[in-house]
Design a protein around this motif. Structure first.
Motif, PDB file in Angstrom:
ATOM      1  N   GLU A 126       0.824  -1.208   0.000  1.00 51.67           N
ATOM      2  CA  GLU A 126       0.000   0.000   0.000  1.00 51.67           C
ATOM      3  C   GLU A 126       0.858   1.258   0.000  1.00 51.67           C
ATOM      4  N   LYS A 127       1.861   1.300   0.856  1.00 51.41           N
ATOM      5  CA  LYS A 127       2.718   2.485   0.958  1.00 51.41           C
ATOM      6  C   LYS A 127       3.451   2.764  -0.354  1.00 51.41           C
ATOM      7  N   TYR A 128       4.008   1.731  -0.968  1.00 52.02           N
ATOM      8  CA  TYR A 128       4.855   1.932  -2.142  1.00 52.02           C
ATOM      9  C   TYR A 128       4.099   1.958  -3.470  1.00 52.02           C
ATOM     10  N   TYR A 129       2.881   1.452  -3.497  1.00 51.93           N
ATOM     11  CA  TYR A 129       2.141   1.395  -4.757  1.00 51.93           C
ATOM     12  C   TYR A 129       0.840   2.194  -4.683  1.00 51.93           C
ATOM     13  N   THR A 130      -0.141   1.690  -3.976  1.00 52.14           N
ATOM     14  CA  THR A 130      -1.487   2.254  -4.069  1.00 52.14           C
ATOM     15  C   THR A 130      -1.615   3.657  -3.482  1.00 52.14           C
ATOM     16  N   GLU A 131      -0.853   3.990  -2.472  1.00 49.31           N
ATOM     17  CA  GLU A 131      -0.955   5.333  -1.886  1.00 49.31           C
ATOM     18  C   GLU A 131      -0.399   6.424  -2.797  1.00 49.31           C
ATOM     19  N   HIS A 132       0.313   6.047  -3.835  1.00 51.79           N
ATOM     20  CA  HIS A 132       0.948   7.026  -4.725  1.00 51.79           C
ATOM     21  C   HIS A 132       0.488   6.888  -6.173  1.00 51.79           C
ATOM     22  N   GLY A 133      -0.736   6.396  -6.358  1.00 55.25           N
ATOM     23  CA  GLY A 133      -1.309   6.329  -7.700  1.00 55.25           C
ATOM     24  C   GLY A 133      -0.994   5.070  -8.473  1.00 55.25           C
ATOM     25  N   GLY A 134      -0.226   4.171  -7.910  1.00 56.85           N
ATOM     26  CA  GLY A 134       0.070   2.917  -8.579  1.00 56.85           C
ATOM     27  C   GLY A 134      -0.956   1.865  -8.223  1.00 56.85           C
ATOM     28  N   MET A 135      -0.743   0.678  -8.732  1.00 59.19           N
ATOM     29  CA  MET A 135      -1.635  -0.452  -8.451  1.00 59.19           C
ATOM     30  C   MET A 135      -0.801  -1.717  -8.357  1.00 59.19           C
ATOM     31  N   PHE A 136      -1.385  -2.707  -7.702  1.00 63.22           N
ATOM     32  CA  PHE A 136      -0.716  -3.992  -7.544  1.00 63.22           C
ATOM     33  C   PHE A 136      -1.788  -5.073  -7.615  1.00 63.22           C
TER      34      PHE A 136
END
Length: 165
Positions: free
Chosen positions: A51-61
């Motif tokens: 969440e911290k490295y992907y979804t919180e900054h506009g990315g997705m996983f």
């Protein structure tokens, strides 16, 4: 992907340990020399907090699941509002050669297109020959090669890009 037992879905926090296990399998297979390296946690910090490295900054996983087990993962981070970088595409050793890597890449590309991302970047190591071939087959082109030296070994990293919008 014909198997009806397999589904691809967005990551949720309950997937965290399965994602970490898949990364550990990957390190053991392709980079065994780093298994006990104390730098492992820092190098893989994103794996332990998706969440911290992907979804919180506009990315997705995303995760690929079969019978409630995570057998594949992949995601992207935004480099800018119009450029994404694919990260951590991993398919469990027992589920490779079934098109799952391509499926996760296409999922990322489709999501990025829908969100007006224009270019996707990805890098891979020369030891990951199947990944390199897959990116080339999917229309990614090499824009940079870089030699990395670790101890007495040297490796070539390939940096790919693809315009998608």
């Amino acid at each position: 992907m014909n198997n009806h037992d397999i589904k691809i879905r967005e990551f949720n926090v309950n997937d965290q340990s399965g994602v970490a296990s898949l990364q550990e399998e990957f390190i053991k297979e392709f980079f065994p020399e780093f298994q006990s390296d104390p730098r492992q946690y820092d190098w893989n910090a994103d794996i332990y907090d998706i969440e911290k490295y992907y979804t919180e900054h506009g990315g997705m996983f995303w995760v690929i699941e079969k019978n409630n087990s995570i057998i594949g993962v992949g995601g992207f981070r935004l480099v800018s509002p119009t450029i994404a970088e694919i990260k951590r595409v991993r398919i469990s050793i027992n589920h490779r050669e079934k098109g799952l890597g391509k499926t996760i890449i296409r999922t990322i590309e489709d999501y990025c297109r829908q969100h007006k991302v224009q270019k996707i970047l990805v890098d891979t190591d020369e030891r990951l020959t199947t990944a390199k071939a897959m990116y080339e087959k999917l229309g990614y082109t090499i824009y940079k090669k870089e030699t990395e030296i670790e101890g007495n070994e040297s490796y070539v990293n390939y940096y790919f890009e693809k315009d998608i919008y």
